[in-house]
Design a protein around this motif. Structure first.
Motif, PDB file in Angstrom:
ATOM      1  N   THR A 144      33.479 128.860  28.299  1.00 21.89           N
ATOM      2  CA  THR A 144      34.333 129.329  29.388  1.00 21.89           C
ATOM      3  C   THR A 144      35.705 128.664  29.294  1.00 21.89           C
ATOM      4  N   HIS A 145      36.731 129.500  29.416  1.00 21.27           N
ATOM      5  CA  HIS A 145      38.103 129.007  29.330  1.00 21.27           C
ATOM      6  C   HIS A 145      39.027 130.007  30.015  1.00 21.27           C
ATOM      7  N   PRO A 146      40.232 129.585  30.389  1.00 21.36           N
ATOM      8  CA  PRO A 146      41.179 130.548  30.965  1.00 21.36           C
ATOM      9  C   PRO A 146      41.545 131.600  29.919  1.00 21.36           C
ATOM     10  N   ALA A 147      42.029 132.732  30.396  1.00 20.15           N
ATOM     11  CA  ALA A 147      42.487 133.781  29.478  1.00 20.15           C
ATOM     12  C   ALA A 147      43.530 133.187  28.533  1.00 20.15           C
ATOM     13  N   TYR A 151      43.040 131.306  25.968  1.00 17.25           N
ATOM     14  CA  TYR A 151      42.616 130.055  25.316  1.00 17.25           C
ATOM     15  C   TYR A 151      41.467 130.298  24.327  1.00 17.25           C
ATOM     16  N   GLU A 152      41.384 131.532  23.811  1.00 13.17           N
ATOM     17  CA  GLU A 152      40.333 131.849  22.842  1.00 13.17           C
ATOM     18  C   GLU A 152      40.411 130.898  21.651  1.00 13.17           C
ATOM     19  N   HIS A 204      35.328 134.171  31.215  1.00  8.24           N
ATOM     20  CA  HIS A 204      36.551 133.546  31.738  1.00  8.24           C
ATOM     21  C   HIS A 204      36.395 133.010  33.156  1.00  8.24           C
ATOM     22  N   ASN A 205      35.351 133.424  33.853  1.00 14.13           N
ATOM     23  CA  ASN A 205      35.085 132.910  35.199  1.00 14.13           C
ATOM     24  C   ASN A 205      34.199 131.659  35.067  1.00 14.13           C
ATOM     25  N   GLN A 206      34.785 130.493  35.328  1.00 10.75           N
ATOM     26  CA  GLN A 206      34.066 129.233  35.092  1.00 10.75           C
ATOM     27  C   GLN A 206      32.816 129.119  35.963  1.00 10.75           C
ATOM     28  N   TRP A 263      40.255 123.948  37.071  1.00  8.06           N
ATOM     29  CA  TRP A 263      39.332 123.977  35.926  1.00  8.06           C
ATOM     30  C   TRP A 263      38.659 122.629  35.693  1.00  8.06           C
TER      31      TRP A 263
END
Ligand code: CP
Length: 348
Positions: A235-238, A240-241, A254-256, A287
């Protein structure tokens, strides 16, 4: 095989956990040529079991490395990697010599064909074979520049030592991976995981004030995927792939809060952006893992490779509380390094 027999005959200094995999009593040394990524490991479960065997009986192979020297070459700072590898070598009877080349050595040049009229003094083509004359195993730590993705992901520094040193190379962290950390992480999960089912393991991005490498996150993803015995979620913010070459097989959410639901392990780590390389897009404090967020997990254990920025990446309440595995993890660095060094030196 000789050393393995000695391990069997010696009396463990610590009692083995009832959960310890008993297959470790039938281990052989398969041998490693180099240790750069999980792809160098012939049998992952076997290597984890060996590390746990050394945890139970640290000195069972105390003469395995007699008359052997390992060079620990640091182009970047370290606390855990440096000390745990030194202790691991000592447990095997090896001499470990540390060289902080970034502070004490000549500035190295890595570019092929460089006209060395600038600040670099010695080419890796000349320096690496010298290390090869002094040592039996060479361990290298280097970080990425985070300026040019193609350069970093080509692993020029590690590949130069592989090409020119002429002896087994162990990564103490490279531009893209941190395999000794990942082996440690896996054995920490293995020794604490429920036996009756696959654990849910969540790698959760955390805020940070500086742009950090993707190494730990890449490497953890690569090793957990290769292990194949966890439900693995990232899981990470958009934006940050991570690179798909390491994450393929993981579920990315993306939803922690959604990702944390039912987690048995939460591995907290910051990394900078991969696509628009080496940037900080957000430092959103929401986060940061908190006790409140932990309520959605399955009483999860919390992991971090350290060093950690307290109350930025992880709260005091988590780090100082009962969920934290970070000290156990850092302690396990010794057994991971010992298993890897033994795999190499045991075949010499
Ligand atoms: N986790 C880790 O690699 O720690 P050091 O940077 O202190 O070696």
């Amino acid at each position: 095989m000789k050393n393995y027999t000695r391990c069997l005959q010696s009396k463990p200094r610590h009692r083995l956990s009832p959960h310890t995999d008993l297959r470790l009593f039938t281990l052989k040394y398969n041998g490693l040529k180099n240790f750069i990524s999980v792809n160098d490991v012939p049998d992952l479960n076997d290597l984890v079991a060996k590390a746990l065997r050394y945890k139970a009986d640290p000195f069972c192979d105390r003469r395995m490395g007699a008359d052997k020297r390992v060079g620990l070459i640091f182009l970047n700072p370290s606390l855990r990697t440096r000390l745990s590898t030194q202790v691991a070598a000592s447990n095997l009877g090896m001499e470990a010599i540390v060289f902080n080349v970034d502070k004490e050595g000549w500035a190295l040049e890595f570019e092929d064909g460089a006209i060395m009229s600038g600040n670099t003094v010695e080419h890796v083509k000349d320096a690496a074979p010298i290390f090869g004359k002094y040592f039996d195993i060479l361990c290298i730590r280097t970080f990425p520049s985070l300026k040019n993705r193609d350069d970093d992901y080509s692993e020029m520094v590690m590949n130069s030592f592989l090409a020119y040193a002429g002896l087994p190379i162990v990564s103490l962290e490279s531009a893209t991976l941190h395999p000794l950390q990942s082996l440690t992480d896996l054995l920490t999960i293995k020794e604490t995981a429920p036996k009756e089912r696959k654990p849910k393991v969540v790698l959760s991005w955390a805020p940070h004030v500086k742009p950090l490498p993707q190494c730990v996150a890449n490497s953890f993803s690569q090793w957990i995927n290769a292990w194949g015995q966890a439900d693995f979620v990232i899981t990470h913010p958009a934006d940050y792939e991570l690179s798909e070459q390491f994450t393929a097989g993981a579920t990315i959410i993306h939803n922690q809060d959604e990702a944390l639901a039912g987690a048995d392990y939460v591995y907290v780590k910051n990394w900078s952006t991969f696509t628009d390389y080496g940037k900080i897009y957000t430092t959103d404090p929401s986060w940061m893992l908190s006790e409140e967020k932990m309520a959605a997990t399955n009483n999860a254990r919390v992991m971090h490779c350290l060093p950690v920025r307290r109350n930025v990446e992880l709260s005091d309440e988590i780090l100082d509380g009962p969920h934290s595995l970070v000290t156990q993890q850092a302690g396990n660095r010794v057994w991971a390094a010992q298993a890897v060094l033994a795999e190499i030196v045991g075949k010499m």
